[in-house]
Structures are given as C-alpha cells and as structure tokens.
Design an enzyme around this catalytic site. Structure first.
Site, PDB file in Angstrom:
ATOM      1  N   ASP A  13       0.786  -1.328   0.037  1.00  0.00           N
ATOM      2  CA  ASP A  13      -0.117  -0.066   0.138  1.00  0.00           C
ATOM      3  C   ASP A  13       0.844   1.235  -0.101  1.00  0.00           C
ATOM      4  O   ASP A  13       0.647   2.150  -0.752  1.00  0.00           O
ATOM      5  CB  ASP A  13      -0.925  -0.102   1.367  1.00  0.00           C
ATOM      6  CG  ASP A  13      -2.144  -0.751   1.049  1.00  0.00           C
ATOM      7  OD1 ASP A  13      -2.337  -1.285  -0.150  1.00  0.00           O
ATOM      8  OD2 ASP A  13      -2.715  -1.487   1.835  1.00  0.00           O
ATOM      9  N   ARG A  97       2.232   4.582  16.653  1.00  0.00           N
ATOM     10  CA  ARG A  97       2.012   5.827  15.860  1.00  0.00           C
ATOM     11  C   ARG A  97       2.683   7.048  16.138  1.00  0.00           C
ATOM     12  O   ARG A  97       3.038   7.913  15.454  1.00  0.00           O
ATOM     13  CB  ARG A  97       0.226   5.689  15.297  1.00  0.00           C
ATOM     14  CG  ARG A  97      -0.158   4.305  14.797  1.00  0.00           C
ATOM     15  CD  ARG A  97       0.562   4.018  13.506  1.00  0.00           C
ATOM     16  NE  ARG A  97       0.083   2.908  12.783  1.00  0.00           N
ATOM     17  CZ  ARG A  97       0.461   1.741  12.833  1.00  0.00           C
ATOM     18  NH1 ARG A  97       1.668   1.762  13.607  1.00  0.00           N
ATOM     19  NH2 ARG A  97       0.248   0.798  11.982  1.00  0.00           N
ATOM     20  N   ASP A 126      -5.579   3.564  13.042  1.00  0.00           N
ATOM     21  CA  ASP A 126      -4.334   4.298  12.750  1.00  0.00           C
ATOM     22  C   ASP A 126      -4.790   5.637  12.090  1.00  0.00           C
ATOM     23  O   ASP A 126      -3.643   6.439  12.119  1.00  0.00           O
ATOM     24  CB  ASP A 126      -3.415   3.283  11.990  1.00  0.00           C
ATOM     25  CG  ASP A 126      -3.114   1.976  12.862  1.00  0.00           C
ATOM     26  OD1 ASP A 126      -2.673   2.362  14.046  1.00  0.00           O
ATOM     27  OD2 ASP A 126      -2.785   0.683  12.330  1.00  0.00           O
ATOM     28  N   SER A 177      -2.967  -9.294   7.786  1.00  0.00           N
ATOM     29  CA  SER A 177      -2.338  -7.824   7.658  1.00  0.00           C
ATOM     30  C   SER A 177      -1.837  -7.855   9.134  1.00  0.00           C
ATOM     31  O   SER A 177      -2.393  -8.116  10.185  1.00  0.00           O
ATOM     32  CB  SER A 177      -3.624  -6.972   7.822  1.00  0.00           C
ATOM     33  OG  SER A 177      -3.352  -5.825   8.406  1.00  0.00           O
TER      34      SER A 177
HETATM   35  N1  ARG Z   1      -6.627  -3.010  16.454  1.00  0.00           N
HETATM   36  C1  ARG Z   1      -5.213  -2.596  16.796  1.00  0.00           C
HETATM   37  C2  ARG Z   1      -5.339  -1.076  16.909  1.00  0.00           C
HETATM   38  O1  ARG Z   1      -6.012  -0.495  16.624  1.00  0.00           O
HETATM   39  C3  ARG Z   1      -4.497  -2.891  15.648  1.00  0.00           C
HETATM   40  C4  ARG Z   1      -4.248  -2.380  14.322  1.00  0.00           C
HETATM   41  C5  ARG Z   1      -3.220  -2.930  13.551  1.00  0.00           C
HETATM   42  N2  ARG Z   1      -2.855  -2.107  12.446  1.00  0.00           N
HETATM   43  C6  ARG Z   1      -2.878  -2.224  11.159  1.00  0.00           C
HETATM   44  N3  ARG Z   1      -2.515  -1.383  10.436  1.00  0.00           N
HETATM   45  N4  ARG Z   1      -2.944  -3.634  10.888  1.00  0.00           N
HETATM   46  O2  ARG Z   1      -4.363  -0.750  17.600  1.00  0.00           O
END
Ligand code: ARG
Length: 406
Positions: A13, A97, A126, A177
């Site tokens: 991506d 992040r 995110d 993912s």
């Molecule tokens: N659900 C988790 C969170 O919001 C994991 C997110 C994983 N991120 C990703 N881009 N696959 O913190």
C-alpha cells in the site's frame, strides 16, 4: 510543487501510494521509514525497502532508528500506566503511531514539506492516530490519506505496482494484515475475520511454543521502569526483546479478543505480546506491594482512561499529559524485583516479589509470634465503622435475615 512526507513501511500500500500521489496529486514524495522494532522480512533489509521507495518514485527515503525512543518514552509510560485497552490489549499499534508521527513531522520540517501522508484506509484506528497526532504537533500541516481516496482493490494495487515497475513482493492474495513493533504484533484478516474460528498458528511468530521446559526469571524495576532480567542490566529496548523471546518460547503472550475501534467497528484481533503482558503484570504486582491504598485505587481508575486516550489517538493531548503527571508521581517508590514462572502452553504465574520500599510489614501481617499488631485496638474501630449499618438494621428492619421458624 507540493512536497509530501509519507510514512513508509515498504509494503504494497505505501509503495503504491508513492506513485499514486505523484500521478494523481502531482506532488513530490519523501518517504520516512521509522524503525520501531518491527522485524523486517528475513530475506529483506532496510536498504532493499529504501530501494523500493526510490523505484516507486520517491525523491528520498529516510530511515530513522526510533527503537530506543519507542522503548524509553512510549513503552515505559505504558508500563507505568499498566496500559491495556478494554482490559486486554497493551496498545501495540497505538503506541508506535505517535513515535512515527513525531518523525514524520520532524522530516516534514527538514524537507520543507506542506503535508504528511499515511497509507491507512478509512476503517481503522491508525488513520485517527496519524491525523490527530500530526495536528497536535503541527497544526499547519495537511494530512493526506491516498488509500482512502484511490478506490483500488488489492488486485488493482498489484496491477498498478506492476505497471509502474515497483518491485513489490506482495501477491494478489494476501492472507494476513500484520503490524509489528517492539511491543508486539497485531495479526488480522484471513480466517480470523470469523470471531468463532480458531486463529491459525501459521502467522504467529512470538508465541509459538518452542520449549517444554518452564522458564523462571526475575525482573527488576527502578521507579517503575524495568531495568534488569535476572540481575543483568540492559537498555529497555533490549530487555523487551529478550523477554519477548524467553516468555514467548512457552507460548505466553497471545491475546484473542473482539475490540471496539474508534470508528464504531467491532473487530476480532489476535495479538502476540509476551514482553508487554509480562512487564505490565510484573509492574502491577510490584505496585500491589508499594503503593498506598488510596493512590493505588485511584490509579486503577485513571489507567483505564489513559489506555482509552492512547488507543483513540490522543497521545499528544492535554488530558493524557495531566494523567502522565499523576502516574509519574505514583512511580517514585515502584522499585524492586518480581519473580515469574512461565510454563507451556502460555501459562504465567508470579511467584514472588520484594522491594526496599514495600509497605508490606511482616510484623503487622504475620499470625506468628512476631505479631506486633494491637488486636485490642480493633474492638472500638470495628464498632464505630459498622455503627451506621447497625442503626439502620435496628430502626428500619433487618430484612436480610432468614425469617424465624413458625
Ligand atoms: N486493532 C489494533 C489497533 O487499533 C491493531 C491495528 C493494526 N494496524 C494495522 N494497520 N494492521 O491498535
């Protein structure tokens, strides 16, 4: 021409995002790859990833080593806060992040960019963390989210990459993912999208059982910060890595949960975070020994809020800052050792704790001859403590007693 600094991972991506933004938005793209302790595919190095960014059309790809920053400023605060969102998830992605955002903004300044960009879709947390975080540090910068605009499927993206000769490793069928850093791994998609389905072993790395022998170790803390394993001092980033390996070898650290995303979606998540869970468990146990009761109870209430704020992308926010000040104050005496026993598959027990600052007093606690507690003092104390209830029972009827026999 507008210049954009993109949070680059090396995956499909963000690689496609480089070329797509150049073509669709006529911008110049600088990629920033922040090393927060993610394991790069063994067949690949950061140099290979950098080459891919340049092949996609980036004018530069900066690699920033933020592993110690991630450990010392982000994981350490999460340990102090015993942070687990919805009582379970130790904020793996949510913690990384704001680290990435800090460096995006820093590089945006260095390169005189007008915007930062990320590769998140519209369905996740995110995007919230990137955007709210960026605006907290740089209210003047724009945030661009190409993957929210392009309307391509995964197969379209693979075709797009081929058309532009971007050397990607991804195929049209992507099963999982995965987001990972020092603090653990988040594994989504594939069979796990059915909350009833048992998670497959295949994508797991940290919590695969690799030993049938129990693992015993002692963690030492100074003022709330883990500093040593079995007496061997090491930087926190190294300590986390060591613990991921040792605790994870017994299968400890896997979480399977349904969680509430910020954007109103419930999602099934599987996490692997042996070190995070072990450190928080040990830290909380040491706090049981050293924190005064009222501080301890109040802190527990605020910890829940702290974890929600960080999950919701509010790392840089006034309430989070105020809670940090409270939490920091509580950590002054959280110094001592915790002994842990891990056993396959995935079991952990805390089997001992000690601290020079313990509020545990043997003379007060013991039932043996060394007892120093003044038992007679309790007579008046308990009488007055229960006086209100006694008056209530006498005047308004002790309706809870079993009725007299006929
Ligand atoms: N659900 C988790 C969170 O919001 C994991 C997110 C994983 N991120 C990703 N881009 N696959 O913190």
């Amino acid at each position: 021409m507008k210049r954009v600094v993109l949070a680059y991972s090396g995956g499909l991506d963000t690689s496609v995002a480089v070329r797509w933004m150049i073509e669709e938005w006529d911008v110049e793209v600088v990629c920033v790859l922040v090393d927060v302790g993610q394991d790069v595919d063994t067949a690949e190095s950061f140099d290979d990833i950098r080459a891919r960014a340049l092949a996609a059309g980036a004018v530069e790809c900066v690699i920033v080593d933020a592993r110690h920053e991630m450990a010392n400023e982000f994981c350490a605060n999460a340990i102090a806060a015993n942070a687990r969102y919805e009582g379970k998830y130790p904020l793996v992605s949510a913690l990384s992040r704001p680290v990435i955002v800090r460096h995006l903004v820093d590089q945006a300044r260095k390169f005189n960019a007008q915007a930062v960009a990320h590769g998140c879709t519209g369905k996740g947390n995110d995007q919230v963390r990137f955007e709210v975080g960026t605006h907290a540090l740089a209210p003047d910068l724009d945030v661009l989210a190409p993957a929210r605009n392009w309307g391509m499927t995964r197969a379209d993206s693979v075709d797009f990459a081929q058309k532009w000769n971007i050397p990607i490793k991804a195929t049209k069928e992507k099963i999982y993912s995965i987001d990972e850093n020092l603090w653990g791994r988040a594994v989504e998609c594939g069979a796990m999208e059915d909350p009833w389905a048992t998670p497959p072993e295949e994508p797991m790395t940290l919590t695969r059982v690799r030993t049938d022998r129990p693992v015993e170790l002692t963690l030492s803390f100074v003022a709330g910060v883990p500093v040593a394993i079995d007496g061997v001092e090491m930087p926190l980033a190294d300590l986390i890595k060591t613990l991921n390996d040792r605790a994870g070898s017994t299968g400890y650290g896997r979480i399977d949960m349904v969680e509430n995303r910020r954007v109103g979606i419930k999602s099934r998540e599987v996490y692997e975070c042996p070190a995070a869970l072990a450190l928080i468990a040990a830290h909380a146990d040491l706090e049981d020994l050293v924190l005064e009761r009222d501080v301890h109870h109040e802190k527990a209430r605020l910890e829940t809020r702290w974890a929600e704020l960080v999950y919701d992308g509010m790392w840089f926010s006034p309430l989070k800052e105020a809670l940090d000040a409270f939490i920091a104050e509580t950590q002054t005496h959280v110094t001592g050792d915790v002994r842990m026993h891990f056993e396959a598959p995935g079991m952990m027990r805390i089997v001992g704790r000690r601290s020079p600052k313990a509020l545990y007093d043997y003379g007060l606690a013991t039932y043996d001859a060394e007892d120093t507690f003044q038992h007679a003092d309790s007579e008046g104390y308990v009488k007055i403590y229960g006086l209100g209830v006694k008056t209530w029972a006498a005047r308004q009827g002790a309706k809870h007693a079993i009725p007299p026999r006929p």
